[in-house]
Write an enzyme that holds these catalytic residues in place. Structure first.
Site, PDB file in Angstrom:
ATOM      1  N   GLU A 131       0.813  -1.215   0.000  1.00  0.00           N
ATOM      2  CA  GLU A 131       0.000   0.000   0.000  1.00  0.00           C
ATOM      3  C   GLU A 131       0.844   1.262   0.000  1.00  0.00           C
ATOM      4  O   GLU A 131       0.547   2.227  -0.702  1.00  0.00           O
ATOM      5  CB  GLU A 131      -0.946  -0.003   1.204  1.00  0.00           C
TER       6      GLU A 131
ATOM      7  N   HIS B 105     -11.202  -4.752   9.978  1.00  0.00           N
ATOM      8  CA  HIS B 105     -11.699  -4.521   8.614  1.00  0.00           C
ATOM      9  C   HIS B 105     -12.930  -3.626   8.545  1.00  0.00           C
ATOM     10  O   HIS B 105     -13.615  -3.628   7.517  1.00  0.00           O
ATOM     11  CB  HIS B 105     -12.061  -5.860   7.966  1.00  0.00           C
TER      12      HIS B 105
HETATM   13  C1  LIG Z   1      -2.595  -4.973   4.116  1.00  0.00           C
HETATM   14  C2  LIG Z   1      -3.691  -5.647   3.416  1.00  0.00           C
HETATM   15  N1  LIG Z   1      -3.916  -5.354   2.128  1.00  0.00           N
HETATM   16  C3  LIG Z   1      -4.917  -5.966   1.465  1.00  0.00           C
HETATM   17  C4  LIG Z   1      -5.734  -6.880   2.077  1.00  0.00           C
HETATM   18  C5  LIG Z   1      -6.854  -7.583   1.309  1.00  0.00           C
HETATM   19  N2  LIG Z   1      -6.481  -8.969   1.104  1.00  0.00           N
HETATM   20  C6  LIG Z   1      -6.886  -9.931   1.940  1.00  0.00           C
HETATM   21  S1  LIG Z   1      -6.191 -11.399   1.585  1.00  0.00           S
HETATM   22  C7  LIG Z   1      -5.347 -10.772   0.284  1.00  0.00           C
HETATM   23  C8  LIG Z   1      -4.443 -11.657  -0.509  1.00  0.00           C
HETATM   24  C9  LIG Z   1      -3.339 -12.218   0.343  1.00  0.00           C
HETATM   25  O1  LIG Z   1      -2.691 -13.211  -0.360  1.00  0.00           O
HETATM   26  P1  LIG Z   1      -1.703 -14.203   0.336  1.00  0.00           P
HETATM   27  O2  LIG Z   1      -0.830 -13.469   1.287  1.00  0.00           O
HETATM   28  O3  LIG Z   1      -1.030 -14.950  -0.741  1.00  0.00           O
HETATM   29  O4  LIG Z   1      -2.613 -15.170   1.205  1.00  0.00           O
HETATM   30  P2  LIG Z   1      -3.724 -16.211   0.717  1.00  0.00           P
HETATM   31  O5  LIG Z   1      -5.035 -15.504   0.792  1.00  0.00           O
HETATM   32  O6  LIG Z   1      -3.374 -16.658  -0.651  1.00  0.00           O
HETATM   33  O7  LIG Z   1      -3.671 -17.333   1.702  1.00  0.00           O
HETATM   34  C10 LIG Z   1      -5.634  -9.428   0.123  1.00  0.00           C
HETATM   35  C11 LIG Z   1      -5.095  -8.588  -0.953  1.00  0.00           C
HETATM   36  C12 LIG Z   1      -5.473  -7.128   3.439  1.00  0.00           C
HETATM   37  N3  LIG Z   1      -6.234  -7.956   4.141  1.00  0.00           N
HETATM   38  N4  LIG Z   1      -4.444  -6.514   4.066  1.00  0.00           N
END
Ligand SMILES: Cc1ncc(C[n+]2csc(CCOP(=O)(O)OP(=O)(O)O)c2C)c(N)n1
Ligand SMILES: Cc1ncc(C[n+]2csc(CCOP(=O)(O)OP(=O)(O)O)c2C)c(N)n1
Ligand SMILES: [Mg+2]
Ligand SMILES: [Mg+2]
Lengths: 325, 324, 325, 324
Positions: free
Chosen positions: B58, B127
């Site tokens: 971000e 959230h």
């Molecule tokens: C700082 C932040 N940015 C964006 C989000 C929205 N978000 C939730 S899960 C996610 C993807 C995360 O991917 P990963 O770390 O690969 O975990 P996975 O869901 O694949 O287990 C996003 C963008 C968030 N929760 N926190």
């Protein structure tokens, strides 16, 4: 080894290093006289980095620097008077007196600051490069930052984004072995900072930042590779700060001996001795450079002294394009 | 009828079509179609260069938006939600907001940042923030909160035209809401508040996701013989002081709705403006209906109890009308 | 190759993977019935990671997980009923109904959440390890996070700090090839995530996260090395998510074929076939496991259904140790 | 007489000596001696294990403090200044403040975070923020602002005893200020406001670095025949509503001082509390004396004009006393 540069160029490099040195010595003096206030971070000892780098970059390239940017600003062509006036807080300063020592700017010279949040300039540099890439401009964005900045998450995020999107950023890490009072090995887990960027697919190299010719050459090569490939690259410039971090620093964290030892590599002394020795430059040349520098700085102080204070009625200016109230 | 979500997409499309300097970036705005399906189809229409999926960083992608704006582009950056924008606050406050000033007017940052805000979906304590007042506190940026489908469209267009950085808050509960959209009409200034419903007994001031609740409350109040004027702030910075003071000077009573925690909310700011410049117009204490002082709980009944609801607005208005 | 584990252990691993799978299938069903709300992120496809890892860690180790943590929570010993009740938002949930699916906690089991800000759990893990190190506790803090989390600055800051201060953190990266809808190669500049930590002096390795035995072995080795050396290590667990990112996801970013193809590596199917094939386990065993799981889950749903709603009057509870008003 | 800086150091020493769970970390708190020389000598006395110089990674070292607190330690984390704390806000808001709540009361975060705040040193737009109200907005944390040498000491001790995360704001202009320090006296509750000077005509409410200015203004007002009561808020979260309302109920007039930008300041919150719960006590509009809506300029005369000064407080008080 003799230098394979012209006499004129040698004089230019020497002149710029001396200009910075004298300008900053004067700044320190004016700080004691309370003409300059706020934070003042001197570049003394690191001049070869700024001078070599700025000579290697093109006029049309973008520069993003830190709060320790007098050197870059001067060599980039911001008039010494405007920089001095800025530090006085006068309206004729290069940022209108709004920024001070840490926030020198020049739109005309593509000098995008003067950033005082450590690491905060890196994403800006990535964005400038993105703009150029999208517009098809063959420009490099050179981004200066310290060894301390590599600790911040933004450093890594910026490397990743620049590499992923293939953006023409040249990351220039001025490693002066300290982040304020914290020595390199006490703030990074791997002292070899250039080990990190390759993990993002960003090629990285190191250069002796006390050698102005080596810096110029390395930055030139790196910048041209960035321009050709439109991909980021990283260069570590190994240097050392001879003065305190800022005017508030009591330097408890390092010994006088350490500093004295490192002063033997003074980038100006070393280069001056070399070109004198080579016979490329004479003492008369150097005297002329010193005299010119003294004159330039005296004029700069004059310019600052003569400058006007911005009227207090204009206080909210530059907050928005148009005043909101 | 168009949804709020579709209205934003229409505005994005218009902007991307009309100005080659415009590009759009954020997490999952492309392939995924946007976390709230706002940008579905845009990648297909405009390509990867102009609709950019960013990594999770971000601070850096907002900072890159600032840099690109200074560099002559017109970036629209989506920070998925205000909750994640905490990671980018340094860039917003220490770069976007001050670049013009620090440089003595040499550089401007024509950047638009959009983000979802608010609670109501049971997504709990990390959230569900409503931090509009944090942003509205910062000189150098402007802040908009569209509450209607028309504003969702028009404000995005206006934000991009603005030479200053503009942050747009879209309440997550509004994306699915339907409303009329006229893309040909000349929109009102985004910086002015709107009277969404005229009334004479009490002024109810709200913004974003609380506006529909305020309107429903006004309907209920009507049934009970109380005529409530509902003001939609629309712009959170600058605030439309004249509209706020004007309405309260007619009704002499104010109820302020804000989904933020009460302490330090934007409602507090509105109250302070009134206590400063409409003091002699006030006939009753100023009531604030805000979120309770607790991280948003997951359980539905607790989340509902935490954030402002119609019944609390109605009750506060009645209390205010009867003198506090 | 025959497995060099005991029949009992094989049954345990299989049982735990099946428990997770069935628990989550039921959760998805209950989501459609609106019994569960908010965000629900399923672990289906990734069970070998959670099961292998949790079996490799000691009871006294610390666990920090993400919002996709039902698997870890279940295997760690938080009763299925308490997890289910948490997702119902009931007072008998493991976080009292305050947290929901993304915020499962258990002090008793050293299960430190359930974090929904991507990357936000990493510094917490570093701090837990710091506390242990200062207290002389021979504990490992295992920190789970996704491939997407490696983009965030905090990942890098945490690696640096843990390496610099020699903290016993085991970084466990669940690389399921997607961060929401963004494929790995579209969000990291170097797809080989294990290339990064060594730049901080953090040893890194990768393991097939679809193979529960391989995961268990690797995590065990890494954890014991962390314990012995009191230094951080990094392990990438290569896995794949079979379901949507969350219940809101239309999965526009990948094809059904891709998912079907990857389902051929289903960690449960593969392991089950292997142990059946080996003759270590019989269909009867598996039927018993399935029956037990069904029973456990039915009981869990019951527990959740029977749970009380926390009284609304208590709304501001747990904000501070003592109510401030 | 002791300086504010030395009082904090004394408290740090006491805490480090008395409880082995206590440790102190931040940027340059060790070898450098602390950016404001607060921690000079502590590394030498307590060693590298308990006085830790951190790398520049605000988010992670604050997060590590949270983790260590949960893990049974009693960390005191120094974030050099509030300006850099923007990089750590996610950890504060999304972890420290909500951990107890999200876990249904299972985990607590007995963390103390100290930071310098405010302007006055010509360090310009990125280094002069006053964001106290942002922090005071967040349920789950507590916020203190010592304005005296005694409080600088006592509040740190009290903060560490508290089971909840406490953020302490130290105004950068106060570090060199001298005052009496009694380390044996039983300190008053840190969560209560203090009447620093009693008065009858108008209540001047301030905190932190503005308290000395408010006191000087009160002296000047005295000369002009206006008796001003000066309230030092001390705790910014929770706010001592009773003290605020009590004083204004006696003077019937309020002037609120805050070095934050006026819009969305803590002064706005105080005003809202009064307009809500002391409305019928008020005889004049509530005045706010805050920082103008501009990033802090470097030039001395402009910085001075931007932030609240004694003359503006005096003027606002006189205006208020004469009915606004
Ligand atoms: C700082 C932040 N940015 C964006 C989000 C929205 N978000 C939730 S899960 C996610 C993807 C995360 O991917 P990963 O770390 O690969 O975990 P996975 O869901 O694949 O287990 C996003 C963008 C968030 N929760 N926190
Ligand atoms: C985010 C942030 N944290 C802390 C500071 C305070 N600070 C200013 S300079 C500095 C050290 C930076 O060191 P380095 O990056 O090596 O640059 P140098 O000063 O050595 O040129 C620190 C800690 C800051 N300005 N920004
Ligand atoms: Mg350095
Ligand atoms: Mg993933």
């Amino acid at each position: 080894m003799t230098l394979d540069i012209s006499r004129d160029h040698a004089l230019e490099l020497l002149r710029d290093m001396i200009r910075i040195r004298r300008f900053e010595e004067k700044s320190a003096e004016l700080y004691s006289k309370q003409k300059i206030r706020g934070f003042l971070h001197l570049y003394i000892g690191e001049e070869a980095v700024g001078v070599g780098a700025m000579h290697a970059l093109r006029e049309d390239d973008n520069i993003v620097a830190t709060y320790r940017e007098h050197g870059q600003a001067l060599v980039r062509g911001i008039p010494a008077g405007e920089i001095m006036a800025e530090m006085y807080g006068k309206a004729n300063g290069c940022s209108g007196g709004r920024g001070g020592s840490m926030h020198l700017f020049s739109a005309k010279r593509r000098f995008y600051g003067g950033h005082a949040i450590v690491g905060g300039g890196l994403p800006i540099a990535v964005g400038l490069a993105l703009a150029d890439k999208m517009k098809g401009e063959p420009r490099v964005t050179a981004c200066f930052f310290g060894d301390g900045a590599t600790d911040e998450g933004e450093f890594h995020e910026s490397l990743n984004l620049a590499a992923l999107w293939k953006l023409p950023v040249l990351f220039l890490c001025e490693n002066n072995e300290y982040a304020m009072g914290t020595a390199l090995h006490r703030h990074v887990s791997d002292r070899d900072i250039a080990n990190n960027p390759p993990a993002y697919g960003v090629p990285a190299d190191s250069v002796n930042g006390m050698d102005v010719i080596a810096v110029e050459r390395a930055v030139h090569n790196e910048a041209e590779l960035v321009r050709e490939t439109s991909k980021p690259r990283f260069l570590e410039l190994k240097t050392y700060r001879f003065r305190a971090h800022s005017m508030y620093d009591a330097e408890l964290y390092r010994s006088k001996e350490e500093v004295e030892e490192r002063k033997k590599q003074d980038p100006i002394d070393v280069f001056q001795a070399r070109v004198l020795n080579d016979g490329m430059v004479t003492q008369t040349d150097i005297d002329a450079i010193e005299a010119d520098a003294a004159k330039e700085i005296a004029a700069a102080v004059d310019f600052a002294e003569q400058g006007e204070w911005e009227p207090v009625e204009d206080i909210t200016r530059h907050t928005y394009a148009r005043d909101l109230s | 009828m168009t949804t709020y979500r579709d209205a934003i997409r229409t505005a994005l499309q218009t902007l991307l079509r009309e100005d080659p300097r415009v590009f759009f970036m954020g997490e999952d705005v492309g392939r995924y179609g946007g976390p709230y399906a706002v940008s579905k189809g845009l990648l297909e229409e405009f390509g990867e260069d102009r609709v950019r999926d960013t990594p999770l960083c971000e601070s850096t992608f907002v900072g890159a938006g600032i840099g690109a704006a200074i560099g002559g582009m017109r970036p629209i950056v989506e920070v998925m939600t205000v909750n994640f924008s905490l990671l980018a606050l340094d860039q917003v406050v220490n770069n976007a907001a001050v670049m013009r000033h620090m440089s003595g007017g040499q550089f401007e940052v024509p950047l638009v940042v959009r983000m979802a805000t608010g609670g109501g979906k049971q997504i709990a304590a990390q959230h569900s923030h409503s931090l509009e007042n944090w942003y509205a506190h910062v000189p150098g940026i402007k802040v908009l909160a569209p509450a209607t489908v028309q504003d969702a469209h028009d404000m995005l267009i206006a934000a991009l035209e603005d030479p200053d950085p503009v942050v747009i808050f879209e309440h997550q509960m509004l994306y699915g809401v339907d409303g009329p959209l006229d893309t040909d009409a000349t929109p009102p200034s985004p910086w002015k508040a709107a009277i969404r419903r005229p009334g004479t007994d009490v002024t109810v001031i709200a913004y974003g996701g609380s506006v529909p609740k305020a309107l429903t409350a006004a309907e209920e109040l009507e049934k009970e013989g109380v005529s409530a004027e509902v003001i939609d702030l629309r712009s959170l910075r600058p605030l439309d002081r004249d509209a706020i003071i004007g309405s309260v000077s007619r009704t002499h009573r104010a109820v302020l709705i804000d989904e933020a925690w009460k302490t330090g909310s934007l409602a507090s700011e509105i109250s302070a403006i009134l206590a400063e410049d409409a003091f002699y117009e006030l006939d009753a204490p100023i009531a604030r209906v805000c979120t309770l002082e607790v991280p948003i709980p997951y359980a539905k009944h607790l989340e509902e109890a935490a954030i402002p609801q119609v019944d609390r607005i109605v009750e506060a208005a009645k209390r205010t009308v009867s003198g506090g």
